[in-house]
Design an enzyme around this catalytic site. Structure first.
Site, short mmCIF file in Angstrom:
data_model
loop_
_atom_site.label_atom_id
_atom_site.label_comp_id
_atom_site.label_asym_id
_atom_site.label_seq_id
_atom_site.Cartn_x
_atom_site.Cartn_y
_atom_site.Cartn_z
N CYS A 88 53.94 40.14 56.04
CA CYS A 88 53.38 38.79 55.86
C CYS A 88 53.21 38.47 54.37
O CYS A 88 52.37 39.07 53.70
CB CYS A 88 52.05 38.74 56.60
SG CYS A 88 50.98 37.36 56.20
N CYS A 145 49.75 37.32 53.32
CA CYS A 145 48.83 38.46 53.35
C CYS A 145 48.90 39.23 52.03
O CYS A 145 47.87 39.66 51.50
CB CYS A 145 49.18 39.41 54.50
SG CYS A 145 49.03 38.69 56.14
#
Length: 102
Positions: A31, A34
């Site tokens: 991600c 993230c």
């Protein structure tokens, strides 16, 4: 304080039974957002020893992701006295992250 890896095995002790507020970052290695949020989460852990900071890898801990209805990541969840106070999805500025714990 270092960021703790939170798993279903240590969740009860590290989050629900914690004496201080807890900030959890639900994330995954693939991600992009993230990875953008991670340095901020680590900064908060270093600058605020009164807050326990943990990370839950949603790929490795699908039960926790399901328990907290994580639909999008990164998701931050703030706990106090074993209760979920607030949560937010996406990359946030540090001030907004800290506000989750108030």
């Amino acid at each position: 304080m270092a960021v703790k890896v939170i798993t279903k095995e240590n969740f009860q002790a590290e989050v629900l039974e914690a004496s201080q507020p807890v900030l959890i970052d639900f994330w995954a290695s693939w991600c992009g957002p993230c990875r953008m949020l991670s340095p901020l989460v680590e900064e908060i852990a270093e600058e605020h020893p009164e807050i326990k900071v943990g990370k839950v890898n949603v790929d490795e801990q699908p039960e926790l992701a399901q328990q907290f209805e994580v639909m999008s990541i990164p998701m931050l969840a703030a706990f106090k006295n074993g209760k979920l106070l607030n949560s937010s999805v996406g990359v946030q500025p540090k001030e907004q992250i800290l506000a989750l714990l108030k």
